[in-house]
Design a protein around this motif. Structure first.
Motif, PDB file in Angstrom:
ATOM      1  N   GLY B 229      -2.896  16.722  20.733  1.00 26.55           N
ATOM      2  CA  GLY B 229      -1.798  17.209  19.909  1.00 26.55           C
ATOM      3  C   GLY B 229      -2.376  18.020  18.782  1.00 26.55           C
ATOM      4  O   GLY B 229      -3.556  17.847  18.428  1.00 26.55           O
ATOM      5  N   GLU B 230      -1.609  18.883  18.225  1.00 29.33           N
ATOM      6  CA  GLU B 230      -2.078  19.766  17.147  1.00 29.33           C
ATOM      7  C   GLU B 230      -3.400  20.428  17.521  1.00 29.33           C
ATOM      8  O   GLU B 230      -4.318  20.543  16.714  1.00 29.33           O
ATOM      9  CB  GLU B 230      -2.235  18.987  15.834  1.00 29.33           C
ATOM     10  N   LYS B 241      -4.009  -0.129  21.992  1.00 28.81           N
ATOM     11  CA  LYS B 241      -3.996   0.465  20.655  1.00 28.81           C
ATOM     12  C   LYS B 241      -3.115   1.707  20.614  1.00 28.81           C
ATOM     13  O   LYS B 241      -2.443   1.961  19.618  1.00 28.81           O
ATOM     14  CB  LYS B 241      -5.419   0.801  20.220  1.00 28.81           C
ATOM     15  N   ALA B 242      -3.128   2.467  21.714  1.00 26.25           N
ATOM     16  CA  ALA B 242      -2.292   3.673  21.756  1.00 26.25           C
ATOM     17  C   ALA B 242      -0.824   3.289  21.654  1.00 26.25           C
ATOM     18  O   ALA B 242      -0.033   3.962  20.986  1.00 26.25           O
ATOM     19  CB  ALA B 242      -2.553   4.444  23.045  1.00 26.25           C
ATOM     20  N   ALA B 243      -0.470   2.187  22.314  1.00 20.77           N
ATOM     21  CA  ALA B 243       0.931   1.780  22.327  1.00 20.77           C
ATOM     22  C   ALA B 243       1.394   1.278  20.961  1.00 20.77           C
ATOM     23  O   ALA B 243       2.597   1.205  20.702  1.00 20.77           O
ATOM     24  CB  ALA B 243       1.137   0.690  23.375  1.00 20.77           C
ATOM     25  N   ASN B 244       0.439   0.925  20.103  1.00 21.00           N
ATOM     26  CA  ASN B 244       0.815   0.432  18.776  1.00 21.00           C
ATOM     27  C   ASN B 244       0.382   1.370  17.657  1.00 21.00           C
ATOM     28  O   ASN B 244       0.335   0.976  16.498  1.00 21.00           O
ATOM     29  CB  ASN B 244       0.195  -0.949  18.547  1.00 21.00           C
ATOM     30  N   ILE B 248       0.695   7.771  14.483  1.00 20.56           N
ATOM     31  CA  ILE B 248       0.992   9.030  15.181  1.00 20.56           C
ATOM     32  C   ILE B 248       2.366   8.886  15.841  1.00 20.56           C
ATOM     33  O   ILE B 248       2.493   8.281  16.902  1.00 20.56           O
ATOM     34  CB  ILE B 248      -0.087   9.339  16.241  1.00 20.56           C
ATOM     35  N   PRO B 249       3.398   9.425  15.205  1.00 21.71           N
ATOM     36  CA  PRO B 249       4.770   9.177  15.686  1.00 21.71           C
ATOM     37  C   PRO B 249       4.999   9.594  17.133  1.00 21.71           C
ATOM     38  O   PRO B 249       5.628   8.854  17.896  1.00 21.71           O
ATOM     39  CB  PRO B 249       5.632  10.013  14.740  1.00 21.71           C
ATOM     40  N   PHE B 255       4.921   5.728  24.010  1.00 22.21           N
ATOM     41  CA  PHE B 255       4.805   4.396  24.601  1.00 22.21           C
ATOM     42  C   PHE B 255       5.978   3.477  24.264  1.00 22.21           C
ATOM     43  O   PHE B 255       6.152   2.450  24.885  1.00 22.21           O
ATOM     44  CB  PHE B 255       3.502   3.716  24.145  1.00 22.21           C
ATOM     45  N   ASN B 256       6.750   3.837  23.219  1.00 22.15           N
ATOM     46  CA  ASN B 256       7.799   2.928  22.786  1.00 22.15           C
ATOM     47  C   ASN B 256       9.190   3.534  22.868  1.00 22.15           C
ATOM     48  O   ASN B 256      10.130   3.025  22.284  1.00 22.15           O
ATOM     49  CB  ASN B 256       7.512   2.455  21.355  1.00 22.15           C
TER      50      ASN B 256
END
Lengths: 385, 269
Positions: B229-230, B241-244, B248-249, B255-256
């Protein structure tokens, strides 16, 4: 091993090696056992060395540093060679971490030996028979396609608004405008050649002015329509086949059909009509170019002035020569575009098929052009035109 | 695969190292100052919104796309030469495999010939040997034997993916890149394919770089998530960790979101 030396030189891993040590009756496998580092020839050398001399062997592969599928396959091949030649393998060592990997590949290799997956071999006679059957089937298919086309034409005559005008105009532009240069250039050159070749004959009989009559018949009636149609078969016929063929491969034809639109009305009709409009037009221009070429040669080597040439054309070249030529070119246009479309629809889903059908489109188109030229010549004779 | 265990304690050498990569198409920068390190024997999943340059990044590693600035190293060797006839380029390309999104099988060759193709081009083995090696690869991917002589046009999507994977594995690559491997497959086939990838990864000790949006695949098999991104790598860590990652919105949303929530609860409970 790499096929090319230059690549092989860059391989960093140690070469895979197999060495038979008679003292301990051991086959030692060392180095990296990868496709990059193994030479198939070594196996033949090894087989020759040990064939028939021993009845049992120890295989020690514990010094192998790296192994891939190909390496595992070759080890498995050694084992199966041993069992085939009744050589008993007393001990077989392989590094612990590579063991599971080897066993998995070995299992696949052993399982595969039991069944053959080779391509079935087709004999000459069945091949010939298949060819003949395919030939008749393809004729049948063409008849079917032609029938569909006629049905669509009748349907179209009832609802003329369905015609895809964009496609029609694009076809006229592609086949006509873009092809007019090459077609008229060729006619011009043929006009020059014909007049130039015939000039000595006319001079012998002192019949110089008859070159105009000759050119009038030869060019307008025969050469110009035929030549132009052959060029269009090569340019437009091939491009139609490739275009429709690609659409077929990408399922665009199916997409049209699922929308309830007939692919023939949508794709074939504008192309056929477009070529039938374009071809007579460029044939006419080709006629003019050919006569121009003839006139230039007549002036240069037969001493006929341009004024006299035009005078003779007006007087002795019948209008029917021109109209027959134009009617011919309409028939040729129909044949070329329809064959082009048909071959396009025949494309199967692979890349070869498009090339194959494009070739077929051009060859079949040219053959049919010459065939119909002969047919029309006979009809003209009967009608006395 | 390496069978000697001499350097297990050391941190392994990164297999792919990207330093300050920049890619420009016309006036727009797709990547700028992108850094990424991939270690061997991992399943790395690259995610990011459409147009974030995932495929471009993979194409750059595979030398399909020239880079504007920065460096890419493959096993410590710099990827810079785009001459396909160059021996060093071939040596690198023989260690990577790419499975394209639409399989990119050669339509004029049969399944077996498709897998034999890279072997025939690269190696000096006899045709019979190459055929047998190709059959091993096809078996590894679980393709039924009676399909070996079929042509790609006669096969279902799931089978095509297996053939494409077998061809990708033909030269025993160290790294394989899979572009949307489960796209267009039914859930059963997709699950089977996930298992196949993770199984082969273990057996052949592969490094797998995935580009996928299939959340099931991500939760099932991915070891690491790389979020683009960016114009750079915004996040590089485990799936949990990515899912939480609330910092990073977009990634958190990934994931959510409505879909992600269901998969997340399923795999994390």
């Amino acid at each position: 091993m790499y096929k090319e030396k230059s690549n092989q030189l860059l391989v960093e891993q140690p070469l895979g090696n197999m060495q038979y040590i008679p003292a301990s009756n051991t086959l030692e496998l060392t180095g990296a056992w990868l496709w990059k580092t193994l030479d198939e020839k070594d196996f033949a050398v090894l087989a020759k060395k040990i064939a028939g001399t021993i009845t049992q062997i120890n295989i020690d592969g514990s010094k192998i540093v790296e192994i891939d599928t190909v390496g595992a396959f070759f080890i498995s091949r050694i084992l199966s060679y041993a069992s085939m030649h009744n050589i008993k393998v007393n001990s077989f060592l392989i590094p612990e971490s590579g063991k599971q990997f080897f066993e998995r590949i070995d299992k696949i290799v052993v399982a595969k030996r039991n069944d053959s997956t080779d391509k079935p071999f087709i004999g000459l006679v069945p091949l010939l028979g298949q060819g003949v059957i395919n030939f008749f089937l393809s004729i049948l298919e063409f008849v079917e396609f032609f029938g569909q086309f006629i049905m669509n034409c009748i349907n179209f005559a009832r609802h003329p608004r369905q015609l895809n005008w964009n496609d029609l105009i694009r076809t006229i532009f592609d086949a006509g405008f873009k092809g007019v240069g090459v077609a008229s250039l060729l006619s011009f050159l043929i006009g020059i050649t014909l007049a130039y070749q015939m000039a000595p004959q006319f001079i012998t009989y002192g019949a110089n002015v008859y070159v105009v009559n000759f050119l009038g018949i030869a060019l307008l009636k025969e050469v110009s329509p035929l030549l132009t149609a052959i060029i269009v078969a090569g340019r437009t016929g091939a491009s139609i086949t490739a275009e429709i063929g690609t659409m077929k491969v990408q399922e665009e034809i199916d997409a049209i059909q699922t929308m309830g639109i007939s692919p023939i009305t949508r794709l074939v009709l504008p192309k056929v009509i477009g070529v039938m409009i374009a071809l007579p037009l460029i044939t006419s221009i080709g006629d003019v170019a050919g006569m121009l070429g003839g006139a230039i040669v007549s002036k240069a080597s037969l001493d006929i002035s341009y004024a006299l040439f035009i005078e003779r054309v007006k007087e002795y070249v019948l209008m029917s020569n021109y109209t027959v030529g134009i009617y011919k070119s309409i028939v040729f246009a129909f044949v070329v575009s329809l064959v082009g479309c048909y071959c396009g629809f025949k494309v199967k889903g692979d890349a070869n098929s498009i090339g194959e059908q494009t070739t077929r489109s051009v060859v079949l188109g040219i053959i049919l052009i010459v065939f119909f030229d002969a047919v029309i010549a006979v009809i003209c004779k009967i009608l006395g035109v | 695969m390496m069978v000697s265990n001499q350097d297990t304690n050391k941190q392994p050498m990164p297999i792919i190292e990207i330093k300050n990569l920049g890619t420009r198409f016309g006036d727009t920068w797709v990547h700028k100052n992108l850094n990424l390190t991939i270690y061997p024997s991992r399943i790395v999943n690259i995610i990011g919104s459409s147009g974030s340059g995932k495929t471009t990044l993979v194409h750059e590693i595979l030398m399909l796309q020239p880079i504007t600035e920065g460096e890419i190293y493959f096993s410590g060797k710099k990827i810079s030469n785009y001459n396909i006839e160059d021996a060093a380029t071939k040596e690198i390309l023989s260690q990577v495999g790419m499975m394209f999104q639409h399989c990119a099988l050669f339509s004029s060759l049969s399944v077996l010939e498709n897998v034999m193709f890279p072997l025939v081009e690269y190696t000096n083995f006899s045709t019979q040997t190459i055929r047998e090696i190709a059959q091993i690869k096809l078996r590894l991917t679980g393709l039924p034997d009676n399909a070996y002589n079929l042509y790609p046009k006669d096969m279902s999507g799931g089978m095509l993916k297996r053939v494409a994977l077998a061809r990708t594995l033909a030269l025993d690559p160290k790294v394989i890149f899979l572009d949307e491997p489960t796209a267009g497959l039914d859930p059963n086939s997709a699950n089977g394919f996930d298992e196949l990838i993770s199984d082969l990864q273990k057996r052949l000790n592969l490094t797998v770089v995935l580009i996928t949006h299939d959340l099931d695949t991500i939760w099932n098999i991915a070891d690491e998530i790389v979020y683009l991104g960016e114009k750079r790598v915004l996040f590089h860590d485990t799936v949990e960790k990515a899912a939480n990652a609330e910092s990073i919105p977009e990634l958190y949303e990934y994931f959510n979101g409505a879909r992600g929530q269901i998969t997340k609860t399923f795999y994390t409970k």
